[in-house]
Design a protein around this motif. Structure first.
Motif, PDB file in Angstrom:
ATOM      1  N   PRO A 119       1.011  -1.208  -0.152  1.00 48.63           N
ATOM      2  CA  PRO A 119      -0.299  -0.271   0.018  1.00 48.63           C
ATOM      3  C   PRO A 119       0.818   0.688  -0.001  1.00 48.63           C
ATOM      4  N   ALA A 120       2.411   1.118   0.402  1.00 49.59           N
ATOM      5  CA  ALA A 120       3.232   1.874   1.082  1.00 49.59           C
ATOM      6  C   ALA A 120       3.537   2.361  -0.511  1.00 49.59           C
ATOM      7  N   VAL A 121       3.436   1.587  -1.647  1.00 52.79           N
ATOM      8  CA  VAL A 121       3.694   2.188  -3.041  1.00 52.79           C
ATOM      9  C   VAL A 121       2.852   3.369  -3.734  1.00 52.79           C
ATOM     10  N   LEU A 122       1.708   2.710  -3.647  1.00 47.10           N
ATOM     11  CA  LEU A 122      -0.178   2.764  -3.573  1.00 47.10           C
ATOM     12  C   LEU A 122      -0.463   4.688  -3.248  1.00 47.10           C
ATOM     13  N   GLN A 123       0.118   5.037  -2.231  1.00 46.85           N
ATOM     14  CA  GLN A 123       0.110   5.418  -1.503  1.00 46.85           C
ATOM     15  C   GLN A 123       1.095   7.071  -2.047  1.00 46.85           C
ATOM     16  N   ARG A 124       2.325   6.197  -2.957  1.00 48.07           N
ATOM     17  CA  ARG A 124       3.206   7.693  -2.925  1.00 48.07           C
ATOM     18  C   ARG A 124       2.771   7.787  -4.245  1.00 48.07           C
ATOM     19  N   ARG A 125       1.880   6.885  -4.996  1.00 47.71           N
ATOM     20  CA  ARG A 125       1.784   7.295  -6.867  1.00 47.71           C
ATOM     21  C   ARG A 125       0.508   8.061  -6.429  1.00 47.71           C
ATOM     22  N   LEU A 126      -0.393   8.507  -5.205  1.00 46.81           N
ATOM     23  CA  LEU A 126      -1.313   8.974  -4.870  1.00 46.81           C
ATOM     24  C   LEU A 126      -1.130  10.464  -5.175  1.00 46.81           C
ATOM     25  N   ARG A 127       0.107  10.576  -4.240  1.00 45.87           N
ATOM     26  CA  ARG A 127       0.499  12.102  -3.956  1.00 45.87           C
ATOM     27  C   ARG A 127       1.325  12.876  -5.607  1.00 45.87           C
ATOM     28  N   GLY A 128       0.538  13.709  -6.364  1.00 47.90           N
ATOM     29  CA  GLY A 128       0.824  13.864  -7.369  1.00 47.90           C
ATOM     30  C   GLY A 128       0.633  15.076  -7.693  1.00 47.90           C
ATOM     31  N   GLY A 129       1.061  16.209  -9.001  1.00 47.78           N
ATOM     32  CA  GLY A 129       0.674  16.982  -8.997  1.00 47.78           C
ATOM     33  C   GLY A 129       1.898  18.246  -8.187  1.00 47.78           C
ATOM     34  N   PRO A 130       1.388  19.367  -9.317  1.00 45.97           N
ATOM     35  CA  PRO A 130       1.851  20.517  -8.983  1.00 45.97           C
ATOM     36  C   PRO A 130       1.981  21.305  -7.753  1.00 45.97           C
ATOM     37  N   LYS A 131       0.575  20.627  -6.864  1.00 46.30           N
ATOM     38  CA  LYS A 131       0.846  21.260  -5.399  1.00 46.30           C
ATOM     39  C   LYS A 131       1.628  20.111  -4.413  1.00 46.30           C
ATOM     40  N   ALA A 132       2.111  19.337  -5.017  1.00 41.12           N
ATOM     41  CA  ALA A 132       2.634  18.553  -4.007  1.00 41.12           C
ATOM     42  C   ALA A 132       4.025  18.406  -4.455  1.00 41.12           C
ATOM     43  N   GLU A 133       4.473  19.034  -4.782  1.00 39.88           N
ATOM     44  CA  GLU A 133       6.303  19.075  -5.487  1.00 39.88           C
ATOM     45  C   GLU A 133       6.467  20.711  -4.602  1.00 39.88           C
ATOM     46  N   ALA A 134       7.135  20.656  -3.320  1.00 35.48           N
ATOM     47  CA  ALA A 134       7.872  21.727  -2.324  1.00 35.48           C
ATOM     48  C   ALA A 134       8.944  22.122  -3.722  1.00 35.48           C
ATOM     49  N   ARG A 135       9.735  21.766  -4.418  1.00 33.75           N
ATOM     50  CA  ARG A 135      10.109  23.248  -5.154  1.00 33.75           C
ATOM     51  C   ARG A 135       9.525  24.069  -6.630  1.00 33.75           C
ATOM     52  N   LEU A 136      10.301  25.578  -6.599  1.00 33.11           N
ATOM     53  CA  LEU A 136       9.571  25.745  -6.831  1.00 33.11           C
ATOM     54  C   LEU A 136       9.839  25.599  -8.674  1.00 33.11           C
ATOM     55  N   THR A 137      11.287  25.204  -9.027  1.00 32.45           N
ATOM     56  CA  THR A 137      11.083  24.392 -10.441  1.00 32.45           C
ATOM     57  C   THR A 137      10.015  23.080 -10.411  1.00 32.45           C
ATOM     58  N   GLN A 138      10.379  21.952 -10.042  1.00 33.80           N
ATOM     59  CA  GLN A 138       8.935  21.188 -10.184  1.00 33.80           C
ATOM     60  C   GLN A 138       7.490  21.810  -9.870  1.00 33.80           C
ATOM     61  N   LYS A 139       7.028  22.368  -9.171  1.00 31.78           N
ATOM     62  CA  LYS A 139       5.925  22.702  -9.841  1.00 31.78           C
ATOM     63  C   LYS A 139       5.486  23.422 -11.097  1.00 31.78           C
ATOM     64  N   LEU A 140       6.523  24.193 -11.440  1.00 31.43           N
ATOM     65  CA  LEU A 140       6.336  24.877 -13.206  1.00 31.43           C
ATOM     66  C   LEU A 140       6.287  23.414 -13.911  1.00 31.43           C
ATOM     67  N   ALA A 141       7.356  23.041 -13.531  1.00 33.44           N
ATOM     68  CA  ALA A 141       7.686  21.251 -14.838  1.00 33.44           C
ATOM     69  C   ALA A 141       6.602  20.730 -14.301  1.00 33.44           C
ATOM     70  N   SER A 142       6.072  20.376 -13.423  1.00 38.86           N
ATOM     71  CA  SER A 142       4.169  19.764 -13.797  1.00 38.86           C
ATOM     72  C   SER A 142       3.685  19.999 -14.027  1.00 38.86           C
ATOM     73  N   THR A 143       3.485  21.285 -13.397  1.00 37.03           N
ATOM     74  CA  THR A 143       2.271  21.986 -14.591  1.00 37.03           C
ATOM     75  C   THR A 143       2.458  21.818 -15.374  1.00 37.03           C
ATOM     76  N   ALA A 144       3.650  21.732 -16.674  1.00 33.75           N
ATOM     77  CA  ALA A 144       4.261  22.203 -17.564  1.00 33.75           C
ATOM     78  C   ALA A 144       3.478  20.954 -18.347  1.00 33.75           C
ATOM     79  N   LEU A 145       3.889  20.042 -17.540  1.00 33.27           N
ATOM     80  CA  LEU A 145       4.085  18.362 -18.581  1.00 33.27           C
ATOM     81  C   LEU A 145       2.737  18.369 -18.835  1.00 33.27           C
TER      82      LEU A 145
END
Length: 226
Positions: free
Chosen positions: A59-85
């Motif tokens: 279940p831990a794997v599934l929980q990790r896979r469910l936490r995604g998207g720009p809001k889940a990212e802590a770094r600004l670059t990752q928020k922007l990259a996730s939004t762009a993708l």
């Protein structure tokens, strides 16, 4: 607990399939779009199967896979990259559906079938990467006692999840009967490069053994290229 996590995963998968259906059938202006139906069936089937499997076995794997998207990212670059993708991925659906509606490109049935095979390959590689590395979360993070995985796909490239995404993007527009949608795969490359370079800064700083791993596995995204 397992049932709850599985329910969440299946629910998210069904919602994603419904959103993809809206992005396909509305611009296409018709439900007479077999390529879209095949893709949704493949995506929905794999999503549900993976959620049930991981929910029962890890279940831990599934929980990790469910936490995604720009809001889940802590770094600004990752928020922007996730939004762009997400934006590019959405555009591929819409452009492919409009292509179907207005006939901008004539993709033979055999090519669409081949594209679907490539999509299945890309999704399968992504699933395999998670099987080989249960810490492969949907957001960029390092957990306590997280090990460096250097075997399997991780012995070929340092970011097999992104490689699988690129393969999926290449096959997606063809599977949906569009050549114009291939531009999405091209646009996603520089976004993935930015995301990978920023991610490796974090991994180098916080994941023990990662600098040594980068010396053993030279390629980040595509074997023998980069």
């Amino acid at each position: 607990m397992n049932a709850k996590v599985i329910g969440q995963g299946v629910g998210y998968g069904l919602i994603a399939a419904a959103v993809y259906g809206l992005l396909l059938f509305w611009p296409a202006g018709t439900f007479d779009y077999w390529q879209a139906w095949v893709f949704l069936a493949v995506y929905g089937g794999l999503s549900i199967a993976c959620c049930v499997y991981w929910g029962l076995t890890n279940p831990a794997v599934l929980q990790r896979r469910l936490r995604g998207g720009p809001k889940a990212e802590a770094r600004l670059t990752q928020k922007l990259a996730s939004t762009a993708l997400i934006t590019v991925f959405t555009a591929v659906f819409v452009v492919s559906a409009l292509d179907h509606r207005f006939g901008w490109s004539a993709v033979p049935t055999a090519v669409s079938v081949l594209g679907e095979v490539v999509v299945v390959l890309g999704l399968g590689l992504g699933i395999l990467a998670v099987v080989q590395n249960g810490y492969a979360a949907a957001n960029i993070t390092v957990e306590d006692e997280q090990p460096v995985i250097s075997t399997g796909m991780y012995g070929l490239v340092r970011h097999p999840m992104y490689f699988s995404l690129l393969v999926t993007m290449v096959g997606l527009s063809l599977a949906l009967g569009s050549y114009w949608g291939l531009t999405g795969a091209l646009v996603s490359v520089p976004i993935l490069v930015v995301r990978i370079l920023d991610e490796e800064k974090l991994l180098t700083q916080e994941l023990a053994g990662y600098p040594e791993y980068t010396q053993r596995v030279r390629y980040r995204l595509v074997p023998y290229l980069w």
